[in-house]
Motif scaffolding. Structure first.
Motif, PDB file in Angstrom:
ATOM      1  N   SER A 137     -11.053   3.635  -1.930  1.00 15.21           N
ATOM      2  CA  SER A 137      -9.959   3.515  -2.897  1.00 15.21           C
ATOM      3  C   SER A 137      -8.631   3.251  -2.189  1.00 15.21           C
ATOM      4  O   SER A 137      -8.416   3.707  -1.063  1.00 15.21           O
ATOM      5  CB  SER A 137      -9.812   4.802  -3.713  1.00 15.21           C
ATOM      6  OG  SER A 137     -10.979   5.024  -4.466  1.00 15.21           O
ATOM      7  N   ALA A 138      -7.766   2.517  -2.868  1.00 16.92           N
ATOM      8  CA  ALA A 138      -6.424   2.274  -2.337  1.00 16.92           C
ATOM      9  C   ALA A 138      -5.474   2.089  -3.512  1.00 16.92           C
ATOM     10  O   ALA A 138      -5.878   1.604  -4.574  1.00 16.92           O
ATOM     11  CB  ALA A 138      -6.403   1.027  -1.461  1.00 16.92           C
ATOM     12  N   ALA A 139      -4.226   2.488  -3.314  1.00 13.33           N
ATOM     13  CA  ALA A 139      -3.202   2.300  -4.347  1.00 13.33           C
ATOM     14  C   ALA A 139      -2.118   1.389  -3.783  1.00 13.33           C
ATOM     15  O   ALA A 139      -1.716   1.527  -2.620  1.00 13.33           O
ATOM     16  CB  ALA A 139      -2.604   3.647  -4.753  1.00 13.33           C
ATOM     17  N   LEU A 140      -1.668   0.434  -4.608  1.00 15.50           N
ATOM     18  CA  LEU A 140      -0.637  -0.513  -4.183  1.00 15.50           C
ATOM     19  C   LEU A 140       0.499  -0.530  -5.197  1.00 15.50           C
ATOM     20  O   LEU A 140       0.245  -0.633  -6.410  1.00 15.50           O
ATOM     21  CB  LEU A 140      -1.206  -1.940  -4.094  1.00 15.50           C
ATOM     22  CG  LEU A 140      -2.479  -2.184  -3.290  1.00 15.50           C
ATOM     23  CD1 LEU A 140      -2.937  -3.622  -3.463  1.00 15.50           C
ATOM     24  CD2 LEU A 140      -2.252  -1.897  -1.824  1.00 15.50           C
ATOM     25  N   PRO A 160       0.829  -1.215   0.000  1.00 13.77           N
ATOM     26  CA  PRO A 160       0.000   0.000   0.000  1.00 13.77           C
ATOM     27  C   PRO A 160       0.861   1.262   0.000  1.00 13.77           C
ATOM     28  O   PRO A 160       1.890   1.338   0.675  1.00 13.77           O
ATOM     29  CB  PRO A 160      -0.798  -0.115   1.301  1.00 13.77           C
ATOM     30  CG  PRO A 160      -0.749  -1.550   1.675  1.00 13.77           C
ATOM     31  CD  PRO A 160       0.555  -2.081   1.154  1.00 13.77           C
ATOM     32  N   LEU A 161       0.417   2.258  -0.759  1.00  6.32           N
ATOM     33  CA  LEU A 161       1.128   3.544  -0.799  1.00  6.32           C
ATOM     34  C   LEU A 161       0.629   4.458   0.309  1.00  6.32           C
ATOM     35  O   LEU A 161      -0.562   4.456   0.634  1.00  6.32           O
ATOM     36  CB  LEU A 161       0.857   4.269  -2.122  1.00  6.32           C
ATOM     37  CG  LEU A 161       1.677   3.914  -3.346  1.00  6.32           C
ATOM     38  CD1 LEU A 161       1.259   2.565  -3.902  1.00  6.32           C
ATOM     39  CD2 LEU A 161       1.543   4.997  -4.407  1.00  6.32           C
ATOM     40  N   GLU A 209     -10.688   0.317  -6.381  1.00  9.28           N
ATOM     41  CA  GLU A 209     -11.798   1.232  -6.112  1.00  9.28           C
ATOM     42  C   GLU A 209     -13.010   0.448  -5.629  1.00  9.28           C
ATOM     43  O   GLU A 209     -13.141  -0.746  -5.917  1.00  9.28           O
ATOM     44  CB  GLU A 209     -12.165   2.018  -7.380  1.00  9.28           C
ATOM     45  CG  GLU A 209     -11.031   2.920  -7.834  1.00  9.28           C
ATOM     46  CD  GLU A 209     -11.276   3.529  -9.202  1.00  9.28           C
ATOM     47  OE1 GLU A 209     -12.286   3.213  -9.829  1.00  9.28           O
ATOM     48  OE2 GLU A 209     -10.423   4.318  -9.629  1.00  9.28           O
ATOM     49  N   ASP A 210     -13.910   1.138  -4.911  1.00 12.35           N
ATOM     50  CA  ASP A 210     -15.141   0.526  -4.377  1.00 12.35           C
ATOM     51  C   ASP A 210     -14.830  -0.618  -3.417  1.00 12.35           C
ATOM     52  O   ASP A 210     -15.548  -1.626  -3.375  1.00 12.35           O
ATOM     53  CB  ASP A 210     -16.054   0.021  -5.509  1.00 12.35           C
ATOM     54  CG  ASP A 210     -16.624   1.165  -6.343  1.00 12.35           C
ATOM     55  OD1 ASP A 210     -16.518   2.337  -5.903  1.00 12.35           O
ATOM     56  OD2 ASP A 210     -17.173   0.895  -7.412  1.00 12.35           O
ATOM     57  N   LEU A 211     -13.771  -0.460  -2.636  1.00 12.83           N
ATOM     58  CA  LEU A 211     -13.424  -1.504  -1.674  1.00 12.83           C
ATOM     59  C   LEU A 211     -14.425  -1.573  -0.520  1.00 12.83           C
ATOM     60  O   LEU A 211     -14.413  -2.527   0.255  1.00 12.83           O
ATOM     61  CB  LEU A 211     -12.016  -1.250  -1.110  1.00 12.83           C
ATOM     62  CG  LEU A 211     -10.879  -1.511  -2.095  1.00 12.83           C
ATOM     63  CD1 LEU A 211      -9.562  -1.004  -1.532  1.00 12.83           C
ATOM     64  CD2 LEU A 211     -10.789  -2.987  -2.437  1.00 12.83           C
ATOM     65  N   GLY A 242      -8.404  12.804  -2.918  1.00 16.21           N
ATOM     66  CA  GLY A 242      -8.633  11.490  -2.306  1.00 16.21           C
ATOM     67  C   GLY A 242      -8.847  10.369  -3.296  1.00 16.21           C
ATOM     68  O   GLY A 242      -9.365   9.309  -2.932  1.00 16.21           O
ATOM     69  N   ALA A 243      -8.397  10.565  -4.535  1.00 17.72           N
ATOM     70  CA  ALA A 243      -8.635   9.541  -5.560  1.00 17.72           C
ATOM     71  C   ALA A 243      -7.973   8.210  -5.220  1.00 17.72           C
ATOM     72  O   ALA A 243      -8.399   7.168  -5.714  1.00 17.72           O
ATOM     73  CB  ALA A 243      -8.135  10.031  -6.917  1.00 17.72           C
ATOM     74  N   TYR A 244      -6.922   8.252  -4.387  1.00 18.54           N
ATOM     75  CA  TYR A 244      -6.167   7.026  -4.127  1.00 18.54           C
ATOM     76  C   TYR A 244      -6.296   6.531  -2.691  1.00 18.54           C
ATOM     77  O   TYR A 244      -5.728   5.494  -2.345  1.00 18.54           O
ATOM     78  CB  TYR A 244      -4.677   7.260  -4.445  1.00 18.54           C
ATOM     79  CG  TYR A 244      -4.475   7.830  -5.833  1.00 18.54           C
ATOM     80  CD1 TYR A 244      -4.686   7.034  -6.957  1.00 18.54           C
ATOM     81  CD2 TYR A 244      -4.114   9.163  -6.020  1.00 18.54           C
ATOM     82  CE1 TYR A 244      -4.535   7.553  -8.229  1.00 18.54           C
ATOM     83  CE2 TYR A 244      -3.951   9.691  -7.299  1.00 18.54           C
ATOM     84  CZ  TYR A 244      -4.171   8.878  -8.398  1.00 18.54           C
ATOM     85  OH  TYR A 244      -4.025   9.397  -9.664  1.00 18.54           O
ATOM     86  N   ASP A 245      -6.997   7.262  -1.842  1.00 17.00           N
ATOM     87  CA  ASP A 245      -7.040   6.816  -0.444  1.00 17.00           C
ATOM     88  C   ASP A 245      -8.341   7.181   0.271  1.00 17.00           C
ATOM     89  O   ASP A 245      -8.344   7.254   1.501  1.00 17.00           O
ATOM     90  CB  ASP A 245      -5.837   7.383   0.325  1.00 17.00           C
ATOM     91  CG  ASP A 245      -5.864   8.904   0.432  1.00 17.00           C
ATOM     92  OD1 ASP A 245      -6.721   9.543  -0.219  1.00 17.00           O
ATOM     93  OD2 ASP A 245      -5.024   9.446   1.170  1.00 17.00           O
TER      94      ASP A 245
END
Ligand SMILES: CC(C)(COP(=O)(O)OP(=O)(O)OC[C@H]1O[C@@H](n2cnc3c(N)ncnc32)[C@H](O)[C@@H]1OP(=O)(O)O)[C@@H](O)C(=O)NCCC(=O)NCCS
Length: 182
Positions: A54-57, A7-8, A73-75, A47-50
């Motif tokens: 949403s999450a970025a890896l 995770p970033l 997305e949509d987690l 907040g597009a990535y967190d």
């Protein structure tokens, strides 16, 4: 090869590297193929990535190094989506399949509520479509003119998904498009 997903911290230690990755690589099949620094900074701040599920890896390989990035997305729902981006120098080397398999394993094995995992791409993104099918994903929709193209005619957006039960059993459940017989 061993793929690791990390995770970033998009607003902290990973911010500069995320901006560099998204601005120094080109993404010809994305709506914005070449975002600039301001675009990416704004998306991080929005907040597009967190946020909002949403999450970025980061995607790392033990021998090749950092291959790219996946955004989930949509987690917060039971059917999340992903956006997979390998760095330009790692494309067309057969890495898409092991990478997507690792992402799929990660989602289903760490998120027990997820029942299906989805992705969409532009119709002419042949590499991504091959990778979907080779990883057990099934085409579920073909949205004609559903993908805007800057300065050109829209293309179709094609949707694929894999079911948890197929992932568990190693099966493929086909879609019956003619279920009404016409
Ligand atoms: C899409 C992506 C993940 C595919 O991974 P990849 O490792 O580059 O793909 P592969 O090398 O495994 O190629 C898969 C197949 O597509 C073919 N292919 C690759 N690029 C192609 C192209 N531009 N045109 C036609 N076929 C292509 C390959 O030859 C391979 O088929 P083969 O094994 O029969 O030879 C990667 O290219 C990428 O990150 N691209 C930029 C971001 C993107 O478009 N993401 C999709 C949004 S979800």
């Amino acid at each position: 090869m061993t793929i690791t997903l990390t995770p970033l911290d998009v607003r902290g230690q990973d911010r500069a590297e995320l901006v560099a990755f998204l601005t120094r690589n080109r993404f010809p099949f994305h709506v914005n193929p070449h975002p600039d620094v301001q675009d990416v900074q704004a998306r991080i701040d929005q907040g597009a990535y967190d946020s909002d599920g949403s999450a970025a890896l980061w995607i790392d390989d033990d021998s090749r190094g950092r291959l790219g990035l996946v955004i989930l997305e949509d987690l917060d729902e039971d059917a999340p989506l992903f956006d997979l981006r390998l760095g330009t120098s790692f494309r067309r080397k057969g890495l898409g399949v092991p990478v997507l398999k690792a992402i799929t394993d990660h989602v289903f094995s760490t998120m027990p509520e997820v029942q299906r995992f989805e992705g969409q791409t532009r119709e002419d993104n042949v590499a991504m479509r091959q990778v979907f099918v080779r990883c057990g994903y099934v085409k579920e929709a073909h949205y004609r003119d559903g993908w805007p193209v800057e300065g050109g005619a829209p293309r179709a957006s094609v949707a694929y998904a894999i079911l948890r039960r197929d992932w568990v059993l190693g099966t493929t459940t086909p879609v019956q498009f003619d279920d009404l017989g016409y």
